[in-house]
Design a protein around this motif. Sequence first.
Motif, PDB file in Angstrom:
ATOM      1  N   ALA A 195       0.850  -1.190   0.000  1.00  0.00           N
ATOM      2  CA  ALA A 195       0.000   0.000   0.000  1.00  0.00           C
ATOM      3  C   ALA A 195       0.887   1.243   0.000  1.00  0.00           C
ATOM      4  O   ALA A 195       2.094   1.158   0.262  1.00  0.00           O
ATOM      5  CB  ALA A 195      -0.925   0.010   1.223  1.00  0.00           C
ATOM      6  N   ARG A 217       5.852  -5.644   2.280  1.00  0.00           N
ATOM      7  CA  ARG A 217       5.789  -6.894   3.032  1.00  0.00           C
ATOM      8  C   ARG A 217       7.183  -7.488   3.229  1.00  0.00           C
ATOM      9  O   ARG A 217       7.901  -7.727   2.250  1.00  0.00           O
ATOM     10  CB  ARG A 217       4.915  -7.913   2.300  1.00  0.00           C
ATOM     11  CG  ARG A 217       3.463  -7.505   2.160  1.00  0.00           C
ATOM     12  CD  ARG A 217       2.639  -8.595   1.488  1.00  0.00           C
ATOM     13  NE  ARG A 217       1.224  -8.236   1.441  1.00  0.00           N
ATOM     14  CZ  ARG A 217       0.636  -7.605   0.438  1.00  0.00           C
ATOM     15  NH1 ARG A 217       1.364  -7.269  -0.644  1.00  0.00           N
ATOM     16  NH2 ARG A 217      -0.648  -7.318   0.468  1.00  0.00           N
ATOM     17  N   HIS A 245      -1.775  -3.015   9.306  1.00  0.00           N
ATOM     18  CA  HIS A 245      -2.754  -2.356   8.442  1.00  0.00           C
ATOM     19  C   HIS A 245      -3.566  -3.434   7.734  1.00  0.00           C
ATOM     20  O   HIS A 245      -2.989  -4.376   7.166  1.00  0.00           O
ATOM     21  CB  HIS A 245      -2.072  -1.450   7.420  1.00  0.00           C
ATOM     22  CG  HIS A 245      -1.410  -0.248   8.049  1.00  0.00           C
ATOM     23  ND1 HIS A 245      -2.096   0.914   8.314  1.00  0.00           N
ATOM     24  CD2 HIS A 245      -0.141  -0.061   8.482  1.00  0.00           C
ATOM     25  CE1 HIS A 245      -1.269   1.790   8.880  1.00  0.00           C
ATOM     26  NE2 HIS A 245      -0.070   1.228   8.989  1.00  0.00           N
ATOM     27  N   ASN A 246      -4.884  -3.305   7.800  1.00  0.00           N
ATOM     28  CA  ASN A 246      -5.789  -4.318   7.222  1.00  0.00           C
ATOM     29  C   ASN A 246      -5.467  -5.708   7.739  1.00  0.00           C
ATOM     30  O   ASN A 246      -5.503  -6.698   6.987  1.00  0.00           O
ATOM     31  CB  ASN A 246      -5.718  -4.292   5.687  1.00  0.00           C
ATOM     32  CG  ASN A 246      -6.259  -3.004   5.105  1.00  0.00           C
ATOM     33  OD1 ASN A 246      -7.260  -2.464   5.582  1.00  0.00           O
ATOM     34  ND2 ASN A 246      -5.588  -2.496   4.075  1.00  0.00           N
ATOM     35  N   GLY A 247      -5.126  -5.793   9.029  1.00  0.00           N
ATOM     36  CA  GLY A 247      -4.879  -7.081   9.659  1.00  0.00           C
ATOM     37  C   GLY A 247      -3.553  -7.724   9.315  1.00  0.00           C
ATOM     38  O   GLY A 247      -3.308  -8.882   9.665  1.00  0.00           O
ATOM     39  N   GLU A 248      -2.657  -6.988   8.657  1.00  0.00           N
ATOM     40  CA  GLU A 248      -1.377  -7.545   8.199  1.00  0.00           C
ATOM     41  C   GLU A 248      -0.222  -6.688   8.683  1.00  0.00           C
ATOM     42  O   GLU A 248      -0.300  -5.458   8.650  1.00  0.00           O
ATOM     43  CB  GLU A 248      -1.386  -7.591   6.667  1.00  0.00           C
ATOM     44  CG  GLU A 248      -0.136  -8.156   6.043  1.00  0.00           C
ATOM     45  CD  GLU A 248      -0.191  -8.139   4.523  1.00  0.00           C
ATOM     46  OE1 GLU A 248       0.674  -8.789   3.904  1.00  0.00           O
ATOM     47  OE2 GLU A 248      -1.100  -7.484   3.956  1.00  0.00           O
ATOM     48  N   PRO A 279      -7.073   5.482   7.417  1.00  0.00           N
ATOM     49  CA  PRO A 279      -6.494   4.310   6.732  1.00  0.00           C
ATOM     50  C   PRO A 279      -5.915   4.635   5.358  1.00  0.00           C
ATOM     51  O   PRO A 279      -4.892   4.081   4.962  1.00  0.00           O
ATOM     52  CB  PRO A 279      -7.672   3.342   6.618  1.00  0.00           C
ATOM     53  CG  PRO A 279      -8.618   3.758   7.716  1.00  0.00           C
ATOM     54  CD  PRO A 279      -8.479   5.244   7.812  1.00  0.00           C
ATOM     55  N   LEU A 307      -2.434   5.647   5.459  1.00  0.00           N
ATOM     56  CA  LEU A 307      -1.608   4.753   6.279  1.00  0.00           C
ATOM     57  C   LEU A 307      -1.185   5.457   7.573  1.00  0.00           C
ATOM     58  O   LEU A 307      -0.034   5.417   7.992  1.00  0.00           O
ATOM     59  CB  LEU A 307      -0.365   4.278   5.498  1.00  0.00           C
ATOM     60  CG  LEU A 307      -0.654   3.383   4.289  1.00  0.00           C
ATOM     61  CD1 LEU A 307       0.590   3.200   3.447  1.00  0.00           C
ATOM     62  CD2 LEU A 307      -1.190   2.034   4.754  1.00  0.00           C
TER      63      LEU A 307
END
Length: 467
Positions: free
Chosen positions: A112, A134, A340-343, A380, A383
């Motif tokens: 993102a 990631r 963020h977004n569960g990750e 969100p 970020l």
Amino acid sequence: MAKLKLTGKELRKIGYPEGPVISVAITVMEQHYKHHSSADALALLSNILQDPAAFSSDEQLSKIAEKLIVPVSEEIALLPAPMHYAVYGSEFIEDGAIRQMDYAMRLPVTAAGALMPDAHQGYGLPIGGVLAVRGAVIPYGVGVDIGCRMCLSILDIPSAELEKKAAVFKRELIDGTVFGAGGAWKTMLEDEVLEDPAFSEIGLLRHLHAKAVAQLSTSGSGNHFVEWGLVDVTDLPGVSPGRYLGLLSHSGSRGLGAQIAGYYTKLAQEICSLPREVQHLAWLDLSSEEGQEYWTAMNLAGDYASACHHQIHKRLIKAVGGSLLARVENHHNFAWKEIHNGEELIVHRKGATPAGSGVLGVIPGSMTAPGFIVRGRGEPGSLDSASHGAGRQMSRSKATQSFTASGLAKLLSEHKVKLIGGGLDEAPGAYKDINAVMNAQDSLVDVVGKFYPKIVRMADGSGPRED
């Protein structure tokens, strides 16, 4: 018998290439061959250089050999199109910054991103760019001045004293600060950051310790500053609404951070083969030894930058006889592990302020425009980020050609601001309108106070920076 001491210059003289292998070689030799003479150590290093494969099974020397054996790697392909990302204040963001962010959003590790309203073109990731990836960290996504940050101290001294005793505040500001590349403080200071074990565990940091000691509590060049000013507080925990005297500083991790950034960016580029357009966005896998080393070094540089600010503030506050009521501070060149977004992602903010829900920060304007104390709204789409300032709308060279010393002096006089040092490249007109920038991000932060610069100290003959 004296312990072995080697220098990069000696290794380069016998043919070692510029890069990480020099630090690794010095570390291995000084730790495991410390009783060798310098001549014998250099002879052994020369043998490794000539035939690194012959030492690939040696427990210690293989660490040097593997850095000399260059693997043939295929160029990493980018995504065919950039992932979607939010842009705030797009009407005053230059095309070059958009193009750079588009490239960053095509990296295969990207999850993102977002672009802040003060964004402008930099190297690799644009300044004002926020990039979440990631399992990796991008040294140039953090930036050259690791841990560049803001620090605002609100004092118990009546605000009227700043004008009444302006000569005293100016004198202490001059006596209590050192600016510029290579600048060192007058005496050695003690600080727990200098005892960080990373300085002895990582070869590069071991050789930067002396520089860190010398430069502790100093400031850089370019747009770095320390300034006295007036603070209007509207909604800050522990501080009643009203006007106060404040001390605001902006700088980073000095030579320590710059050396870390250069070393690990080069290492990342050696490991991560990318198309020419995005070479500065080479990353290090966080599960690798190199990635963990950079992460440790980056965090140390951030702690060091914070210590520099705290030492400056401690010295100046003591000099004027004040006490601290409250402090607001934040990095804006750093990388964080965040969910963020569960990750879990690695969020790089290169010239962007953390603005998670309830998080306080400082967004400066210019030497004649107010800075803003803000509370993050945790948006969100950004970020959890906001701008790190007004952002340049004019290059340093163009600013120098566009403004005059007399014009700057008149503007400063109109705003009742005293400037010590600085240059035309930092003239207020070189920056975007901070009020327009703040309006463009009203969904990202709430304003809880303002800072008005009054006595500003900057480096003489400001040089280029990227922050």
